[in-house]
Design an enzyme around this catalytic site. Structure first.
Site, short mmCIF file in Angstrom:
data_model
loop_
_atom_site.label_atom_id
_atom_site.label_comp_id
_atom_site.label_asym_id
_atom_site.label_seq_id
_atom_site.Cartn_x
_atom_site.Cartn_y
_atom_site.Cartn_z
N SER A 44 144.11 96.23 31.19
CA SER A 44 145.11 96.71 32.15
C SER A 44 145.60 95.64 33.12
O SER A 44 146.53 95.90 33.89
CB SER A 44 144.55 97.89 32.95
OG SER A 44 144.59 99.07 32.18
N LYS A 47 149.29 95.04 33.26
CA LYS A 47 150.23 95.77 34.10
C LYS A 47 150.73 94.94 35.28
O LYS A 47 151.74 95.28 35.90
CB LYS A 47 149.59 97.07 34.60
CG LYS A 47 149.23 98.04 33.48
CD LYS A 47 148.69 99.36 34.02
CE LYS A 47 148.36 100.34 32.91
NZ LYS A 47 146.99 100.21 32.43
N SER A 104 146.59 102.80 37.76
CA SER A 104 146.56 102.10 36.47
C SER A 104 147.09 102.97 35.35
O SER A 104 146.59 102.94 34.21
CB SER A 104 145.14 101.60 36.14
OG SER A 104 145.18 100.62 35.14
#
Length: 366
Positions: A44, A47, A104
């Protein structure tokens, strides 16, 4: 000029992270580099680039915080961490940013990708192009979420570059990374950054975790006006991610400091001039000269100005005249160009004859 220098090899610290990288924000100096240029799964932490792209659109005026993006079925169905957007709804850019940064949300990241790029695949190609544009030399993005995919790989060095660029170019928007919790669709979720709001001074950025990648964190911390960027990956647990990141940040702030040698335009030294209307010309740096050095090495730092002289006139303001050399034991010499602070005209014929004769009699200091 903030000088980028690596001290990683000489200033080693043990870490259980598979990859680790620490960079000084102001100078770009590398304090720790463990497999910094090895390709790894970002999970993640991907991102951060998704958010960076949206920040850029906002800064350029192409998107506003009140604009809305449509939620596709693909985004709604995506598993993993979620913001819990509803299919076929329209969600504001402000909420989507909070959903990506704080929660997230994989769903939120896909909504943004489709809203900007038309498809997640097209957006991922644009992410990679933007990565190259800001100096990320090896990373390749295949999606907006960090979901495992063939060829979706980054380096922790590149992630540090991304964090630095985000903080530098979007300082107001970067403040969103310090939001501690966000509620959407009646569901409150805390920020996953384990160091956010702690004594470590951390105010961003993003965690990541998959089974293959392990536990990772890109963090930035500011203490007493000095900022460090840390990236770790390949840790074994949430707890280890927190404790190891804290340890490495403490080490970076403790062992290193920034040394402001000269301000932009400040006179560093002067050079002798040959056959000029003035006998000397002031030498200045065109930017601030700021160095990140180990505290233990700063006491033995040696600074010298080197040039071929006397410098023949005429001299124009801005001509490069000399080099400022900074020598620190057991490290490569660091060099900065120095420039003429002002014009120096050439003497007339009679003046040149007189100056040459004087030089022959008395030398340069006669």
């Amino acid at each position: 000029m903030a000088m980028s220098t690596s001290f990683a090899r000489a200033q080693a610290i043990e870490t259980s992270a598979r990859e680790a990288f620490i960079m000084d924000f102001d100078t770009g100096a590398v304090l720790l580099d463990k497999e910094g240029d090895t390709l790894t799964e970002p999970a993640s932490m991907t991102k951060m680039m998704t958010v960076h792209m949206l920040f850029k659109y906002i800064k350029d005026g192409r998107v506003s915080m009140d604009d809305t993006f449509h939620v596709s079925e693909k985004a709604w169905r995506k598993g993993g961490s979620k913001m819990f957007v509803e299919v076929n709804s329209n969600v504001s850019v402000s909420d989507l940013l909070h959903g990506i940064i704080v929660q997230s949300g994989n769903d939120a990241a896909i909504v943004v990708a489709e809203g900007i790029g038309g498809s997640e695949e097209a957006f991922a190609e644009a992410m990679t192009e933007e990565a190259r544009a800001i100096g990320m030399t090896k990373s390749v993005f295949k999606n907006a979420t960090g979901w495992p995919a063939d060829g979706h790989l980054v380096t922790v060095h590149d992630l540090a570059i991304l964090a630095r660029d985000t903080i530098r170019n979007f300082p107001d928007l970067y403040e969103l990374y310090s939001v501690k919790e966000f509620t959407y669709n009646g569901i409150r979720q805390p920020n996953r950054n384990p160091l956010l709001g702690t004594s470590a001074g951390v105010d961003g950025l993003k965690t990541g975790h998959t089974e293959a990648a392990g536990y990772g964190l890109t963090a930035s911390a500011e203490r007493d006006g000095r900022r460090l960027i840390l990236v770790v990956n390949g840790l074994d647990s949430v707890r280890e991610r927190r404790t190891e990141s804290q340890k490495l940040l403490d080490w970076g702030f403790r062992e290193f400091d920034n040394y402001d040698l000269f301000a932009e335009g400040e006179t560093v030294s002067s050079a002798n001039v040959w056959l000029g209307s003035e006998t000397k010309v002031d030498l200045v740096a065109d930017k601030e000269i700021l160095l990140t050095l180990p505290r233990s090495a700063s006491r033995d730092m040696k600074v010298t100005v080197v040039y071929d002289g006397p410098v023949p006139a005429p001299i124009s303001q801005g001509d490069q005249i000399a080099i400022l050399k900074v020598e620190v034991p057991d490290r490569d010499t660091i060099e900065f160009p120095l420039y003429a602070a002002h014009d120096v005209g050439r003497l007339g014929f009679v003046g040149r004859i007189g100056a040459a004769f004087k030089y022959l009699l008395w030398g340069a200091n006669g």
